[in-house]
Design a protein around this motif. Sequence first.
Motif, PDB file in Angstrom:
ATOM      1  N   GLU A  65      -6.472   1.194  -1.397  1.00  0.00           N
ATOM      2  CA  GLU A  65      -7.768   1.607  -0.865  1.00  0.00           C
ATOM      3  C   GLU A  65      -8.758   0.443  -0.881  1.00  0.00           C
ATOM      4  OE1 GLU A  65      -8.527   4.476   0.456  1.00  0.00           O
ATOM      5  OE2 GLU A  65      -6.621   5.480   0.011  1.00  0.00           O
ATOM      6  N   THR A  66      -9.666   0.450   0.088  1.00  0.00           N
ATOM      7  CA  THR A  66     -10.655  -0.630   0.197  1.00  0.00           C
ATOM      8  C   THR A  66     -11.474  -0.759  -1.082  1.00  0.00           C
ATOM      9  OG1 THR A  66     -10.838  -0.309   2.589  1.00  0.00           O
ATOM     10  CG2 THR A  66     -12.611  -1.521   1.514  1.00  0.00           C
ATOM     11  N   GLU A  67     -11.830   0.374  -1.682  1.00  0.00           N
ATOM     12  CA  GLU A  67     -12.630   0.353  -2.901  1.00  0.00           C
ATOM     13  C   GLU A  67     -11.876  -0.341  -4.043  1.00  0.00           C
ATOM     14  OE1 GLU A  67     -14.834   3.435  -6.037  1.00  0.00           O
ATOM     15  OE2 GLU A  67     -13.884   4.190  -4.202  1.00  0.00           O
ATOM     16  N   ASP A  68     -10.590  -0.014  -4.182  1.00  0.00           N
ATOM     17  CA  ASP A  68      -9.772  -0.658  -5.229  1.00  0.00           C
ATOM     18  C   ASP A  68      -9.556  -2.135  -4.926  1.00  0.00           C
ATOM     19  OD1 ASP A  68      -9.534   1.750  -6.605  1.00  0.00           O
ATOM     20  OD2 ASP A  68      -7.751   2.334  -5.463  1.00  0.00           O
ATOM     21  N   PHE A  69      -9.367  -2.428  -3.640  1.00  0.00           N
ATOM     22  CA  PHE A  69      -9.199  -3.823  -3.223  1.00  0.00           C
ATOM     23  C   PHE A  69     -10.458  -4.623  -3.563  1.00  0.00           C
ATOM     24  CE2 PHE A  69      -9.378  -7.267  -0.100  1.00  0.00           C
ATOM     25  CZ  PHE A  69      -8.094  -7.796  -0.179  1.00  0.00           C
ATOM     26  N   HIS A  70     -11.623  -4.036  -3.328  1.00  0.00           N
ATOM     27  CA  HIS A  70     -12.888  -4.728  -3.610  1.00  0.00           C
ATOM     28  C   HIS A  70     -13.074  -4.957  -5.105  1.00  0.00           C
ATOM     29  CE1 HIS A  70     -17.344  -4.968  -4.158  1.00  0.00           C
ATOM     30  NE2 HIS A  70     -17.183  -5.844  -3.185  1.00  0.00           N
ATOM     31  N   LYS A  71     -12.655  -3.997  -5.942  1.00  0.00           N
ATOM     32  CA  LYS A  71     -12.759  -4.161  -7.391  1.00  0.00           C
ATOM     33  C   LYS A  71     -11.941  -5.358  -7.866  1.00  0.00           C
ATOM     34  CE  LYS A  71     -13.637   0.697  -8.572  1.00  0.00           C
ATOM     35  NZ  LYS A  71     -13.096   1.909  -9.240  1.00  0.00           N
ATOM     36  N   ILE A  72     -10.768  -5.518  -7.288  1.00  0.00           N
ATOM     37  CA  ILE A  72      -9.926  -6.667  -7.673  1.00  0.00           C
ATOM     38  C   ILE A  72     -10.564  -7.967  -7.203  1.00  0.00           C
ATOM     39  CG2 ILE A  72      -7.661  -7.747  -7.398  1.00  0.00           C
ATOM     40  CD1 ILE A  72      -6.502  -4.932  -7.022  1.00  0.00           C
ATOM     41  N   LEU A  73     -11.128  -7.954  -6.002  1.00  0.00           N
ATOM     42  CA  LEU A  73     -11.828  -9.145  -5.507  1.00  0.00           C
ATOM     43  C   LEU A  73     -12.975  -9.525  -6.437  1.00  0.00           C
ATOM     44  CD1 LEU A  73     -12.092  -8.614  -1.624  1.00  0.00           C
ATOM     45  CD2 LEU A  73     -10.617 -10.225  -2.843  1.00  0.00           C
ATOM     46  N   CYS A  74     -13.680  -8.522  -6.965  1.00  0.00           N
ATOM     47  CA  CYS A  74     -14.787  -8.797  -7.891  1.00  0.00           C
ATOM     48  C   CYS A  74     -14.281  -9.498  -9.141  1.00  0.00           C
ATOM     49  CB  CYS A  74     -15.493  -7.498  -8.274  1.00  0.00           C
ATOM     50  SG  CYS A  74     -16.470  -6.764  -6.939  1.00  0.00           S
ATOM     51  N   LYS A  75     -13.154  -9.050  -9.687  1.00  0.00           N
ATOM     52  CA  LYS A  75     -12.579  -9.674 -10.871  1.00  0.00           C
ATOM     53  C   LYS A  75     -12.146 -11.112 -10.598  1.00  0.00           C
ATOM     54  CE  LYS A  75     -10.886  -5.349 -12.885  1.00  0.00           C
ATOM     55  NZ  LYS A  75      -9.679  -4.581 -13.315  1.00  0.00           N
ATOM     56  N   LEU A  76     -11.770 -11.364  -9.341  1.00  0.00           N
ATOM     57  CA  LEU A  76     -11.292 -12.700  -8.960  1.00  0.00           C
ATOM     58  C   LEU A  76     -12.412 -13.609  -8.475  1.00  0.00           C
ATOM     59  CD1 LEU A  76      -8.091 -11.628  -6.975  1.00  0.00           C
ATOM     60  CD2 LEU A  76      -8.187 -12.559  -9.290  1.00  0.00           C
ATOM     61  N   CYS A  77     -13.651 -13.089  -8.463  1.00  0.00           N
ATOM     62  CA  CYS A  77     -14.809 -13.845  -7.949  1.00  0.00           C
ATOM     63  C   CYS A  77     -14.617 -14.192  -6.467  1.00  0.00           C
ATOM     64  CB  CYS A  77     -15.030 -15.121  -8.780  1.00  0.00           C
ATOM     65  SG  CYS A  77     -16.612 -15.927  -8.480  1.00  0.00           S
ATOM     66  N   LEU A  78     -14.019 -13.251  -5.721  1.00  0.00           N
ATOM     67  CA  LEU A  78     -13.775 -13.439  -4.289  1.00  0.00           C
ATOM     68  C   LEU A  78     -14.372 -12.277  -3.483  1.00  0.00           C
ATOM     69  CD1 LEU A  78     -10.031 -14.546  -4.512  1.00  0.00           C
ATOM     70  CD2 LEU A  78     -11.937 -16.007  -3.799  1.00  0.00           C
ATOM     71  N   ASP A  79     -15.389 -11.617  -4.039  1.00  0.00           N
ATOM     72  CA  ASP A  79     -15.896 -10.385  -3.455  1.00  0.00           C
ATOM     73  C   ASP A  79     -16.926 -10.571  -2.345  1.00  0.00           C
ATOM     74  OD1 ASP A  79     -17.066 -11.286  -6.013  1.00  0.00           O
ATOM     75  OD2 ASP A  79     -18.624  -9.812  -5.564  1.00  0.00           O
ATOM     76  N   SER A  80     -17.322 -11.811  -2.055  1.00  0.00           N
ATOM     77  CA  SER A  80     -18.234 -12.053  -0.929  1.00  0.00           C
ATOM     78  C   SER A  80     -17.713 -13.230  -0.111  1.00  0.00           C
ATOM     79  CB  SER A  80     -19.656 -12.352  -1.427  1.00  0.00           C
ATOM     80  OG  SER A  80     -19.710 -13.629  -2.042  1.00  0.00           O
ATOM     81  N   HIS A  81     -18.047 -13.223   1.169  1.00  0.00           N
ATOM     82  CA  HIS A  81     -17.554 -14.319   2.017  1.00  0.00           C
ATOM     83  C   HIS A  81     -18.129 -15.664   1.564  1.00  0.00           C
ATOM     84  CE1 HIS A  81     -21.243 -15.096   4.374  1.00  0.00           C
ATOM     85  NE2 HIS A  81     -21.462 -13.794   4.291  1.00  0.00           N
TER      86      HIS A  81
END
Length: 370
Positions: A65-81
């Motif tokens: 899910e996009t929401e779960d994908f975004h949470k992982i991006l946040c942990k990786l410091c990749l959550d914004s372009h």
Amino acid sequence: MKYRNELDKILNISLDKYKKDPKICCGTTSWTETSGIIYVALRNPTKGVHQLCKDYNKLYGTELETEDFHKILCKLCLDSHKKREIIFKRVKDAADHLFLLLEGDAEAFAEWKSYTERFIEKVDRKKYWKAKCTLVYIFLIDSRFKQPHLQVIGEEFSENGSQFLLNQITKRFARIYGLKTSTNDVINTTKDVFVQVKQTEEAGLLKDKDAQIEALQNQLDIYKNAMEVLETMLDEIKENAEESLEEEKQSVIRQFFISLNSLEYGNILDTLQTAKVVFDENRIDLMKNQPHLMPMAMITRQLSTFIRGYGIRPIEKVGTEFEAAVDAIENMNYEGEAFVDDEEVKKLKIKTSGWKYKDMIISVPTVTEI
């Protein structure tokens, strides 16, 4: 590429380690999902989160899910372009410097070395996995480096495993470009300082406390150089013996420490141990009256910890007193009057502990008659 074969040697060693025991390079957690998300994010850093999630699910056959994908991006410091573009530029620049190294450009080494010296970096005050992102880009995205058999490095190596591999690459090219201090240079510097200390001792200048402190300050130079000797030579030993039999590697390491504790190089292990005892016994006095000497005590302890970390252990405890006949000390060096016969018992004291590496003797203890 001029030095591609040198890079391949390092990579093949890491791949062999991975095949024998994946935990060495990957830890205990699977990095497949994390690597895939980093790959998708760095391949197209300007895309939005929703589109990146769709790309990921399509590529890996998942239904994240996009929401779960975004949470992982946040942990990786990749959550914004913005963050993705900053990290993308950093890892791309690193890949460019590595490519120039392989092409024979020595000037690129300074940039590459600077990049691999510090792995704790942040974007917008948040830490990201610098080494992991770098290997994902190099071996999964950059067409100059990616090859099918190397994909596992980008997919499975942990952050710690990635840091180790990047450091190995840096060390190899430092040697190729002649930018690493040679072992002989370090040893010669150590020997020069040791000779100065010995001359001071032989001149009888250590009778008062100030002279003893001055001698310890001189010996500090020995320990600093000894640390560099240890690090430099052990790096060389590891690299040269990586593919050798375990028994051969142990023999090489043992021989190195035998040389290090020889008279020629100032019995560095014994001298270090003696200095540590002096500092430990006078710690309170140093803290109160001579705090400027505390860094010396700290370095001495750090060196001792470093040596223990390589499995080097003392055989006996310095200062231990005991009584024994000559046959009881046949495996020790003895200083004192000769024994009258096999029955005579003398009171003795451990002067130097002796050292061993695993079950192999580096040097035997020395006892002195009391």
